[in-house]
Motif scaffolding. Structure first.
Motif, short mmCIF file in Angstrom:
data_model
loop_
_atom_site.label_atom_id
_atom_site.label_comp_id
_atom_site.label_asym_id
_atom_site.label_seq_id
_atom_site.Cartn_x
_atom_site.Cartn_y
_atom_site.Cartn_z
N GLY A 167 0.80 -1.21 0.00
CA GLY A 167 0.00 0.00 0.00
C GLY A 167 0.84 1.25 0.00
N VAL A 168 0.20 2.36 0.36
CA VAL A 168 0.87 3.65 0.44
C VAL A 168 1.58 3.73 1.78
CG1 VAL A 168 0.54 6.15 0.46
CG2 VAL A 168 -0.87 4.71 -1.04
N LEU A 169 2.84 4.10 1.77
CA LEU A 169 3.60 4.24 3.00
C LEU A 169 3.00 5.37 3.82
CD1 LEU A 169 6.03 3.40 4.74
CD2 LEU A 169 7.38 5.10 3.50
N GLY A 170 2.49 5.03 5.00
CA GLY A 170 1.86 6.04 5.83
C GLY A 170 2.32 5.99 7.26
N THR A 171 3.38 5.26 7.52
CA THR A 171 3.90 5.15 8.88
C THR A 171 5.12 6.02 9.05
OG1 THR A 171 4.86 3.63 10.51
CG2 THR A 171 5.25 3.12 8.21
N ALA A 172 5.28 6.52 10.28
CA ALA A 172 6.47 7.33 10.58
C ALA A 172 7.62 6.47 11.07
CB ALA A 172 6.11 8.38 11.63
N ALA A 173 7.44 5.16 11.11
CA ALA A 173 8.50 4.26 11.59
C ALA A 173 9.70 4.38 10.67
CB ALA A 173 8.00 2.83 11.63
N PRO A 174 10.85 4.84 11.17
CA PRO A 174 11.99 5.10 10.28
C PRO A 174 12.70 3.84 9.82
CG PRO A 174 12.61 5.50 12.57
CD PRO A 174 11.14 5.18 12.58
N GLU A 175 12.48 2.71 10.51
CA GLU A 175 13.28 1.54 10.21
C GLU A 175 12.71 0.66 9.11
OE1 GLU A 175 10.46 -0.01 13.48
OE2 GLU A 175 11.31 1.88 12.76
N THR A 178 11.13 -0.41 2.18
CA THR A 178 10.09 -0.30 1.17
C THR A 178 10.66 -0.60 -0.20
OG1 THR A 178 10.46 2.06 0.74
CG2 THR A 178 8.90 1.50 2.48
N ARG A 179 9.80 -1.05 -1.08
CA ARG A 179 10.16 -1.29 -2.47
C ARG A 179 8.98 -0.90 -3.34
NH1 ARG A 179 12.33 -7.07 -4.92
NH2 ARG A 179 12.92 -6.32 -7.00
N LEU A 180 9.19 -0.03 -4.27
CA LEU A 180 8.11 0.48 -5.11
C LEU A 180 7.51 -0.63 -5.95
CD1 LEU A 180 6.52 2.96 -6.15
CD2 LEU A 180 8.29 3.20 -7.91
N LEU A 181 6.21 -0.80 -5.86
CA LEU A 181 5.50 -1.78 -6.67
C LEU A 181 5.03 -1.15 -7.98
CD1 LEU A 181 4.50 -4.69 -6.79
CD2 LEU A 181 2.43 -3.97 -5.56
N PHE A 182 4.29 -0.05 -7.87
CA PHE A 182 3.93 0.73 -9.05
C PHE A 182 3.41 2.09 -8.60
CE2 PHE A 182 0.20 -1.77 -7.94
CZ PHE A 182 -0.82 -0.84 -7.93
N ARG A 183 3.34 3.02 -9.52
CA ARG A 183 2.76 4.33 -9.24
C ARG A 183 1.33 4.35 -9.75
NH1 ARG A 183 6.30 7.68 -7.15
NH2 ARG A 183 8.52 7.31 -7.50
N VAL A 261 -11.56 6.36 -7.74
CA VAL A 261 -10.85 5.15 -7.32
C VAL A 261 -9.45 5.17 -7.92
CG1 VAL A 261 -12.99 3.80 -7.21
CG2 VAL A 261 -11.61 3.78 -9.31
N PRO A 262 -8.51 4.43 -7.33
CA PRO A 262 -7.20 4.27 -7.98
C PRO A 262 -7.38 3.56 -9.32
CG PRO A 262 -7.12 3.57 -5.69
CD PRO A 262 -8.56 3.76 -6.01
N ARG A 263 -6.62 3.96 -10.30
CA ARG A 263 -6.73 3.33 -11.60
C ARG A 263 -6.44 1.83 -11.52
NH1 ARG A 263 -4.10 2.01 -16.31
NH2 ARG A 263 -5.10 2.68 -18.26
N SER A 264 -5.59 1.42 -10.58
CA SER A 264 -5.27 0.00 -10.43
C SER A 264 -6.50 -0.83 -10.07
CB SER A 264 -4.19 -0.18 -9.36
OG SER A 264 -4.62 0.33 -8.12
N CYS A 265 -7.52 -0.21 -9.49
CA CYS A 265 -8.75 -0.95 -9.16
C CYS A 265 -9.48 -1.43 -10.41
CB CYS A 265 -9.69 -0.08 -8.34
SG CYS A 265 -9.22 0.08 -6.61
N ALA A 293 2.42 6.38 -4.66
CA ALA A 293 3.20 5.15 -4.84
C ALA A 293 2.60 4.02 -4.03
CB ALA A 293 4.65 5.38 -4.41
N ILE A 294 2.46 2.86 -4.67
CA ILE A 294 2.06 1.63 -4.00
C ILE A 294 3.34 0.82 -3.78
CG2 ILE A 294 0.67 -0.46 -4.10
CD1 ILE A 294 -0.95 2.11 -3.88
N SER A 295 3.63 0.50 -2.54
CA SER A 295 4.90 -0.14 -2.20
C SER A 295 4.69 -1.42 -1.41
CB SER A 295 5.78 0.81 -1.38
OG SER A 295 6.04 2.01 -2.08
N ALA A 296 5.71 -2.27 -1.46
CA ALA A 296 5.82 -3.39 -0.52
C ALA A 296 6.61 -2.86 0.67
CB ALA A 296 6.54 -4.56 -1.17
N ILE A 297 6.11 -3.14 1.88
CA ILE A 297 6.69 -2.58 3.10
C ILE A 297 6.94 -3.72 4.07
CG2 ILE A 297 6.35 -0.89 4.95
CD1 ILE A 297 4.07 0.29 3.10
#
Length: 330
Positions: A167-175, A178-183, A261-265, A293-297
Motif C-alpha cells: 500500500g501507500v507508506l503512511g507510517t512514521a516508523a523510520p526503520e 520499502t520497495r516500489l511496486l507501481f505508481r 478510485v485508484p486506476r489500479s482498481c 506510490a504503492i509499495s511493498a513494506i
C-alpha cells in the motif's frame, strides 16, 4: 555496547560477564581435545604453538582443571577433559553455525511457511489469485494469509504479526524497508450511460454538480479531488462514505453516484474493458490530483531472509505482469 537505559550496577555486571566469555576458547578447547597436541591444535587453529600454549593455560585457569597433561611425548586428557570432549565439539560446531552467514540457498519445493500480508481490498481482489497461482506452482507448501488493513500502524510489522504490507507508506516508523511496486493515480468511475458521460465532456462544473460516493476507512468525506475543486471555487456533494474502493464501485454501478478510485482498481492496461465488464465507465478527472506510490513494506529483521526475499520478488513480478505500463521497479 551496553544499553543506555541499563542501571550502573547492571551495566558493570553485564560487562564483566561478557569479558569472562570468550567463544574462541571453546573452539580452541575443541581443537586441543581433538588433537591431544599443542602443535596439532595450533595447525588446526591457524595459530603459533606458543599462542596455543598460552590459550591452554587460559583454559586451565577458566575450568580449574589441567585438561591435558604430559604423558611421555604426548598429552593425555584428564577425566574431566574426557567428560567435556563430546560436549565441547557439539558446542563449538553450534557456535560456529550460529555466527556463520545465513544460508542463501532456498529449496522452494520443500519450503513450509505461511506468510501474512496486509493489503487493501483492491489488491486482494485483483492480485491475490494470480499471486497464489505463481507461488503454489513454485512452492506448493507455502500458504498466504491476507489480513485486513484498518490503518497504517507499523506495530504489526515490528511485532511480526504480519510479514509484508502492500500500500501507500503512511507510517512514521523510520526503520521499515520499502520497495516500489507501481505508481498509481486517481480516476473517476460512473455507471455506463451516466448523464455525466454524455456529449460535452466531463468539465469541473458538471463533475461537481453530481452526487458522489467516497471510499474512506476513516469515514472522511473529503479527498484530494476536493482540494483541487476548491481552488476553482467549486464544491461537490458527497452523500455517501463507504469503507473501500470496491464498495464505492459497486454503489456507483447501481446508482447515479460518481466515485473516485485508484486506476489500479480497474485492472491492467486494458482498464476500459475491465471497467465495462463491471458495468462501469472510467474517465479522467477534470482536475489534477497527485500520483501516489504503492509499495511493498516490511521490517528490516526480514530483509535478508531468503524466503521473504523470494516472496517480495514474486509480488514484484506479478505486479509487473498486471500493470506492465505503470510498473516501476525500485
Amino acid at each position: 555496547m551496553i544499553a543506555s537505559d541499563a542501571m550502573p550496577g547492571q551495566a558493570d555486571g553485564l560487562s564483566r560477564a561478557m569479558q569472562s566469555v570468550d567463544l574462541n576458547l571453546l573452539v580452541a578447547l575443541d581443537a586441543l581435545l581433538t588433537e591431544r597436541s599443542v602443535t596439532g591444535a595450533a595447525r588446526r587453529l591457524g595459530l603459533s604453538p606458543s599462542a596455543t600454549s598460552r590459550t591452554l593455560a587460559r583454559l586451565r585457569l577458566a575450568t580449574g582443571d589441567p585438561l591435558l597433561v604430559q604423558a611421555g611425548r604426548a598429552l593425555a586428557a584428564t577425566p574431566y577433559a574426557e567428560e567435556l570432549s563430546s560436549r565441547v565439539h557439539a558446542l563449538a560446531h553450534d557456535a560456529q553455525a550460529v555466527l556463520r552467514p545465513a544460508p542463501g540457498r532456498l529449496d522452494l519445493a520443500a519450503l513450509r511457511r505461511t506468510f501474512t500480508i496486509r493489503a487493501g481490498e483492491g489488491f486482494v481482489e485483483l492480485l491475490a489469485a494470480p499471486l497464489v497461482a505463481v507461488i503454489t506452482a513454485a512452492a506448493p507448501y507455502v500458504r498466504l494469509r491476507f489480513a485486513p488493513k484498518p490503518d497504517k500502524d507499523a506495530k504489526p510489522l515490528r511485532e511480526g504479526l504480519i510479514d509484508l504490507e502492500i500500500g501507500v507508506l503512511g507510517t512514521a516508523a523510520p526503520e521499515v524497508r520499502t520497495r516500489l511496486l507501481f505508481r498509481d493515480r486517481r480516476v473517476g468511475v460512473a455507471r455506463i450511460g451516466h448523464p455525466l458521460l454524455a456529449a460535452g465532456g466531463v468539465t469541473p462544473e458538471r463533475y461537481a454538480a453530481c452526487s458522489h460516493v467516497v471510499a474512506s476507512r476513516e469515514g472522511e468525506f473529503l479527498e484530494p479531488v476536493d482540494d483541487a475543486l476548491a481552488e476553482m471555487g467549486l464544491k461537490r456533494a458527497v452523500v455517501l462514505v463507504v469503507p473501500g474502493h470496491p464498495d464505492a464501485m459497486r454503489v456507483a454501478r447501481r446508482s447515479d453516484l460518481v466515485a473516485v478510485v485508484p486506476r489500479s482498481c480497474l485492472g491492467n492496461a486494458l482498464a476500459a474493458d475491465h471497467a465495462a465488464s463491471l458495468g462501469l465507465e472510467s474517465f479522467e478527472l477534470p482536475v489534477r490530483t497527485p500520483e501516489f506510490a504503492i509499495s511493498a513494506i516490511w521490517h528490516p529483521r526480514l530483509d535478508v531472509d531468503p524466503a521473504h526475499r523470494w516472496l517480495r520478488d514474486t509480488i514484484m513480478a506479478v505486479g509487473r505482469d498486471a500493470y506492465p505500463q505503470r510498473h516501476a521497479i525500485a
